[in-house]
Write a protein that holds these residues in place. Sequence first.
Motif, mmCIF file in Angstrom:
data_model
loop_
_atom_site.group_PDB
_atom_site.id
_atom_site.type_symbol
_atom_site.label_atom_id
_atom_site.label_comp_id
_atom_site.label_asym_id
_atom_site.label_seq_id
_atom_site.Cartn_x
_atom_site.Cartn_y
_atom_site.Cartn_z
ATOM 1 N N TYR A 137 0.802 -1.221 0.000
ATOM 2 C CA TYR A 137 0.000 0.000 0.000
ATOM 3 C C TYR A 137 0.839 1.276 0.000
ATOM 4 O O TYR A 137 0.297 2.363 -0.166
ATOM 5 C CB TYR A 137 -0.872 0.046 1.254
ATOM 6 C CG TYR A 137 -2.130 -0.770 1.234
ATOM 7 C CD1 TYR A 137 -3.365 -0.170 0.992
ATOM 8 C CD2 TYR A 137 -2.120 -2.133 1.505
ATOM 9 C CE1 TYR A 137 -4.536 -0.901 1.014
ATOM 10 C CE2 TYR A 137 -3.288 -2.875 1.528
ATOM 11 C CZ TYR A 137 -4.496 -2.257 1.278
ATOM 12 O OH TYR A 137 -5.656 -2.978 1.300
ATOM 13 N N MET A 193 -8.621 4.855 -4.395
ATOM 14 C CA MET A 193 -7.696 5.423 -3.432
ATOM 15 C C MET A 193 -6.304 5.489 -4.057
ATOM 16 O O MET A 193 -6.094 4.985 -5.170
ATOM 17 C CB MET A 193 -7.677 4.571 -2.151
ATOM 18 C CG MET A 193 -7.414 3.109 -2.450
ATOM 19 S SD MET A 193 -7.928 1.962 -1.144
ATOM 20 C CE MET A 193 -6.734 2.331 0.116
ATOM 21 N N PHE A 200 -0.410 5.054 0.131
ATOM 22 C CA PHE A 200 -0.208 5.838 1.346
ATOM 23 C C PHE A 200 1.232 6.344 1.407
ATOM 24 O O PHE A 200 2.185 5.586 1.212
ATOM 25 C CB PHE A 200 -0.540 4.989 2.572
ATOM 26 C CG PHE A 200 -2.003 4.699 2.706
ATOM 27 C CD1 PHE A 200 -2.818 5.516 3.463
ATOM 28 C CD2 PHE A 200 -2.574 3.619 2.039
ATOM 29 C CE1 PHE A 200 -4.183 5.262 3.581
ATOM 30 C CE2 PHE A 200 -3.932 3.354 2.139
ATOM 31 C CZ PHE A 200 -4.740 4.190 2.913
ATOM 32 N N ALA A 222 -0.136 7.058 8.169
ATOM 33 C CA ALA A 222 -1.410 7.169 7.452
ATOM 34 C C ALA A 222 -1.998 5.789 7.181
ATOM 35 O O ALA A 222 -3.207 5.575 7.305
ATOM 36 C CB ALA A 222 -1.218 7.939 6.158
ATOM 37 N N LEU A 223 -1.127 4.850 6.806
ATOM 38 C CA LEU A 223 -1.601 3.488 6.561
ATOM 39 C C LEU A 223 -2.106 2.858 7.855
ATOM 40 O O LEU A 223 -3.128 2.156 7.847
ATOM 41 C CB LEU A 223 -0.490 2.630 5.956
ATOM 42 C CG LEU A 223 -0.833 1.159 5.724
ATOM 43 C CD1 LEU A 223 -2.021 1.009 4.780
ATOM 44 C CD2 LEU A 223 0.373 0.395 5.185
ATOM 45 N N THR A 278 -3.544 4.276 10.350
ATOM 46 C CA THR A 278 -4.888 4.803 10.630
ATOM 47 C C THR A 278 -5.924 4.112 9.758
ATOM 48 O O THR A 278 -7.009 3.738 10.221
ATOM 49 C CB THR A 278 -4.913 6.316 10.384
ATOM 50 O OG1 THR A 278 -3.986 6.949 11.266
ATOM 51 C CG2 THR A 278 -6.305 6.883 10.623
ATOM 52 N N TYR A 279 -5.600 3.944 8.478
ATOM 53 C CA TYR A 279 -6.516 3.287 7.546
ATOM 54 C C TYR A 279 -6.753 1.831 7.953
ATOM 55 O O TYR A 279 -7.899 1.372 7.989
ATOM 56 C CB TYR A 279 -5.940 3.348 6.138
ATOM 57 C CG TYR A 279 -6.725 2.562 5.120
ATOM 58 C CD1 TYR A 279 -7.944 3.017 4.633
ATOM 59 C CD2 TYR A 279 -6.242 1.346 4.633
ATOM 60 C CE1 TYR A 279 -8.671 2.283 3.710
ATOM 61 C CE2 TYR A 279 -6.962 0.609 3.705
ATOM 62 C CZ TYR A 279 -8.174 1.084 3.242
ATOM 63 O OH TYR A 279 -8.883 0.353 2.329
ATOM 64 N N THR A 337 -9.056 1.501 10.854
ATOM 65 C CA THR A 337 -10.453 1.748 10.476
ATOM 66 C C THR A 337 -11.080 0.538 9.811
ATOM 67 O O THR A 337 -12.175 0.100 10.185
ATOM 68 C CB THR A 337 -10.542 2.962 9.540
ATOM 69 O OG1 THR A 337 -10.054 4.125 10.226
ATOM 70 C CG2 THR A 337 -11.975 3.211 9.102
ATOM 71 N N ILE A 338 -10.391 -0.032 8.818
ATOM 72 C CA ILE A 338 -10.994 -1.151 8.088
ATOM 73 C C ILE A 338 -11.019 -2.431 8.917
ATOM 74 O O ILE A 338 -11.841 -3.308 8.671
ATOM 75 C CB ILE A 338 -10.316 -1.390 6.721
ATOM 76 C CG1 ILE A 338 -8.884 -1.881 6.876
ATOM 77 C CG2 ILE A 338 -10.387 -0.135 5.861
ATOM 78 C CD1 ILE A 338 -8.239 -2.284 5.557
ATOM 79 N N SER A 376 -14.359 -2.682 10.541
ATOM 80 C CA SER A 376 -15.521 -2.650 9.664
ATOM 81 C C SER A 376 -16.166 -4.030 9.547
ATOM 82 O O SER A 376 -15.485 -5.043 9.400
ATOM 83 C CB SER A 376 -15.098 -2.156 8.269
ATOM 84 O OG SER A 376 -16.133 -2.327 7.336
#
Length: 235
Positions: free
Chosen positions: A55, A69, A72, A77-78, A80-81, A84-85, A88
């Motif tokens: 990524y 998208m 990153f 930043a990765l 954080t992503y 989040t996922i 989910s």
Amino acid sequence: MKIENQYNSDHQPIGYAVKDWSRREYPTKVLLEGTYCRLEKIDPIRHIEDLYHVYGPTSPSKNWTYLPMEPFESKAALATYLKTISQSQDPFHYVIIDQVSGKALGTLALMRTNPEHGTIEVGFVIYSDQLKKTRIATEAQYLLACYAIDDLGYRRYEWKCDALNEPSRKAALRLGFTFEGIFRNALVYKERNRDTAWFSIINSEWADRKDRLESWLDEANFTVEGEQKRRLNEC
């Protein structure tokens, strides 16, 4: 096998009966085990180092052309992503782990889940170049389809992509999905139009598709160097 429609008392054709249907469950399984790979629910701590190669900023730009998208630019930043996922439910994200090296080589997800009607989609397919066109890539798709159709009992398994994404369209057909058509002007992403190509496998045809994939994935179909003896479309 073709399933015939039926007729109501007014002699109008109606869809075939679906008896004893019940609402399906959302994906929850955190490990899907295969011969060449395993799918694990994404863990933002354990998987970040490997996924940063997939990524991160060194990832080839061509891998992101048809994704909504961009790579990153930083590990933070990765992180954080991924956090989040990982939380989910829909999409439900998996990382693809090479059974030999233990490395995470890519990701994919079950998404757009409709438990009431039994439809579900494979998406967020992001592969490293090391993963593309390998046994692992095919087995990862096989494992996810088995979970969705066999274990969870979904009736319709979907694959969608930008209609201009030729590699994705070829991959869908190779795996046994049926092309259903183009939804024109379906999305706007990256400040451009996307026509979306739709593909599906339905439960009544899955047994045939599954047998074909299992025949190709059989270790006897590969040389000691890992070269295939028969192509998937020959199985």
